[in-house]
Design an enzyme around this catalytic site. Structure first.
Site, mmCIF file in Angstrom:
data_model
loop_
_atom_site.group_PDB
_atom_site.id
_atom_site.type_symbol
_atom_site.label_atom_id
_atom_site.label_comp_id
_atom_site.label_asym_id
_atom_site.label_seq_id
_atom_site.Cartn_x
_atom_site.Cartn_y
_atom_site.Cartn_z
ATOM 1 N N TYR A 1 0.841 -1.206 0.000
ATOM 2 C CA TYR A 1 0.000 0.000 0.000
ATOM 3 C C TYR A 1 0.878 1.259 0.000
ATOM 4 C CZ TYR A 1 -3.791 3.095 1.641
ATOM 5 O OH TYR A 1 -4.717 4.099 1.778
ATOM 6 N N LYS B 1 0.984 4.159 -2.890
ATOM 7 C CA LYS B 1 0.653 5.571 -2.630
ATOM 8 C C LYS B 1 1.879 6.457 -2.847
ATOM 9 C CE LYS B 1 -3.682 4.923 -1.574
ATOM 10 N NZ LYS B 1 -4.740 5.406 -2.461
HETATM 11 P P1 NAP Z 1 -13.391 2.091 0.956
HETATM 12 O O1 NAP Z 1 -14.427 2.540 1.915
HETATM 13 O O2 NAP Z 1 -12.850 0.717 1.092
HETATM 14 O O3 NAP Z 1 -13.934 2.319 -0.540
HETATM 15 C C1 NAP Z 1 -13.112 1.958 -1.618
HETATM 16 C C2 NAP Z 1 -13.754 2.429 -2.892
HETATM 17 O O4 NAP Z 1 -12.878 2.075 -3.977
HETATM 18 C C3 NAP Z 1 -15.092 1.752 -3.166
HETATM 19 O O5 NAP Z 1 -15.959 2.689 -3.752
HETATM 20 C C4 NAP Z 1 -14.726 0.675 -4.174
HETATM 21 O O6 NAP Z 1 -15.779 0.369 -5.088
HETATM 22 C C5 NAP Z 1 -13.635 1.364 -4.949
HETATM 23 N N1 NAP Z 1 -12.792 0.420 -5.682
HETATM 24 C C6 NAP Z 1 -12.048 -0.590 -5.188
HETATM 25 N N2 NAP Z 1 -11.434 -1.244 -6.197
HETATM 26 C C7 NAP Z 1 -11.803 -0.628 -7.333
HETATM 27 C C8 NAP Z 1 -11.509 -0.828 -8.700
HETATM 28 N N3 NAP Z 1 -10.696 -1.813 -9.102
HETATM 29 N N4 NAP Z 1 -12.074 -0.005 -9.620
HETATM 30 C C9 NAP Z 1 -12.914 0.998 -9.233
HETATM 31 N N5 NAP Z 1 -13.232 1.229 -7.955
HETATM 32 C C10 NAP Z 1 -12.686 0.428 -7.016
HETATM 33 O O7 NAP Z 1 -12.106 3.059 1.000
HETATM 34 P P2 NAP Z 1 -11.910 4.516 1.630
HETATM 35 O O8 NAP Z 1 -11.447 4.356 3.024
HETATM 36 O O9 NAP Z 1 -13.064 5.372 1.319
HETATM 37 O O10 NAP Z 1 -10.627 4.984 0.780
HETATM 38 C C11 NAP Z 1 -10.754 5.780 -0.374
HETATM 39 C C12 NAP Z 1 -9.357 6.217 -0.792
HETATM 40 O O11 NAP Z 1 -8.744 6.937 0.278
HETATM 41 C C13 NAP Z 1 -8.422 5.057 -1.125
HETATM 42 O O12 NAP Z 1 -7.582 5.389 -2.196
HETATM 43 C C14 NAP Z 1 -7.602 4.907 0.145
HETATM 44 O O13 NAP Z 1 -6.353 4.331 -0.113
HETATM 45 C C15 NAP Z 1 -7.501 6.349 0.595
HETATM 46 N N6 NAP Z 1 -7.231 6.492 2.025
HETATM 47 C C16 NAP Z 1 -8.128 6.034 2.958
HETATM 48 C C17 NAP Z 1 -7.822 6.186 4.318
HETATM 49 C C18 NAP Z 1 -8.758 5.741 5.416
HETATM 50 O O14 NAP Z 1 -8.354 5.798 6.588
HETATM 51 N N7 NAP Z 1 -9.959 5.302 5.130
HETATM 52 C C19 NAP Z 1 -6.626 6.782 4.687
HETATM 53 C C20 NAP Z 1 -5.746 7.234 3.704
HETATM 54 C C21 NAP Z 1 -6.067 7.076 2.383
HETATM 55 P P3 NAP Z 1 -16.738 -0.938 -4.896
HETATM 56 O O15 NAP Z 1 -17.522 -0.665 -3.646
HETATM 57 O O16 NAP Z 1 -17.579 -0.942 -6.105
HETATM 58 O O17 NAP Z 1 -15.824 -2.119 -4.775
#
Ligand code: NAP
Length: 248
Positions: free
Chosen positions: A156, A160
């Site tokens: 990861y 990133k």
């Molecule tokens: P999440 O709740 O797990 O949601 C992930 C999203 O990505 C879902 O809408 C999923 O769609 C979509 N996705 C996964 N694989 C995909 C693919 N191959 N093609 C298109 N869409 C895809 O994640 P989140 O926490 O909201 O994170 C969103 C972003 O923020 C990510 O890039 C993550 O790395 C970053 N981030 C998150 C955190 C945190 O603490 N949550 C911290 C730092 C960075 P489906 O539902 O259709 O599978």
């Protein structure tokens, strides 16, 4: 607050979590939102209905961001149906955590494919079109993991960190075309992704957050909306950290 000129905004991975909050922020602000998802059709359609019920415009588009053909088809469909894309938010991402010595090749490949290659494919497809129009804003969702490294997240963090490098290269390539490219690096944000993390490790991180709590998806959406706003016209190639002070 409504935008005077509606923009077309593509948010990848907008079915839930951070992407959902971002799509809602733009949709309720008067922009036309393309809600991308991979598996969650129902959730994405429900989000579009929610935005439409408040007089916003939103449409769901299925595409695996790691698949070049699906990305190209999605971008063409959005431009035909909603209009030229003004703002691209590369938010889709996954975690497959494990310590490096125990990490499978598949866990490595899957995370790199979706987080890093997926961002590259969407940027390549949209940037070509933005270049001919000589304007556009691209925002990549990264993570403090890509800046400081996190144990158990080598795949990861590499993905990133790679996206941060793409952000800087693209900012230099595309500035002359009036396109800005920036990244948002959240710390721990309350989503399903967080629920999937090792809870012992998560608790240890929580104790180190100066603001003493995890962040909300709305807090990330508001920063993203500001970066995409016309008032933010002289920032490019930057990584904006939103982590409650964790990485300080
Ligand atoms: P999440 O709740 O797990 O949601 C992930 C999203 O990505 C879902 O809408 C999923 O769609 C979509 N996705 C996964 N694989 C995909 C693919 N191959 N093609 C298109 N869409 C895809 O994640 P989140 O926490 O909201 O994170 C969103 C972003 O923020 C990510 O890039 C993550 O790395 C970053 N981030 C998150 C955190 C945190 O603490 N949550 C911290 C730092 C960075 P489906 O539902 O259709 O599978």
């Amino acid at each position: 607050m409504m935008n005077s000129t509606p923009r077309v905004v593509l948010v990848t991975g907008a079915s839930r979590g951070i992407g959902r909050a971002i799509a809602k922020q733009f949709g309720l602000g008067g922009d036309k939102v393309a809600v991308n998802y991979c598996n969650s059709a129902d959730k994405s359609e429900a989000l579009c209905r929610e935005i439409q019920s408040e007089n916003g415009e939103a449409r769901a588009y299925a595409a695996n961001v790691a698949n070049a053909g699906e990305v190209e088809a999605m971008i063409d469909a959005i431009e035909n149906e909603l209009g030229p894309i003004d703002v691209l938010i590369n938010n889709a991402g996954i975690l497959k955590d494990n310590y490096l010595v125990m990490m499978s090749e598949k866990a490595w490949d899957d995370v790199i494919d979706i987080n890093l290659k997926g961002t590259f494919l969407c940027c390549r497809s949209v940037a070509k079109k933005m270049m001919t129009r000589r304007h556009g804003k691209i925002i990549n969702m990264v993570s403090i993991s890509g800046l400081i490294g996190t144990p158990g997240q080598a795949n990861y963090a590499a993905s990133k960190g790679g996206v941060i490098a793409i952000t800087r290269s693209m900012a230099k390539e595309l500035g002359r075309y009036g396109i800005t490219v920036n990244a948002v690096a959240p710390g721990f944000i309350e989503t399903e992704m967080l629920a999937g993390m090792n809870q012992k490790q998560l608790n240890a991180h929580l104790q180190a957050i100066p603001l003493g709590r995890v962040g909300t998806t709305d807090e990330v959406a508001k920063i993203t909306s500001f970066i995409a706003s016309p008032s933010n016209s002289y920032m490019t190639g930057q990584v904006i950290v939103i982590d409650g002070g964790l990485s300080v």
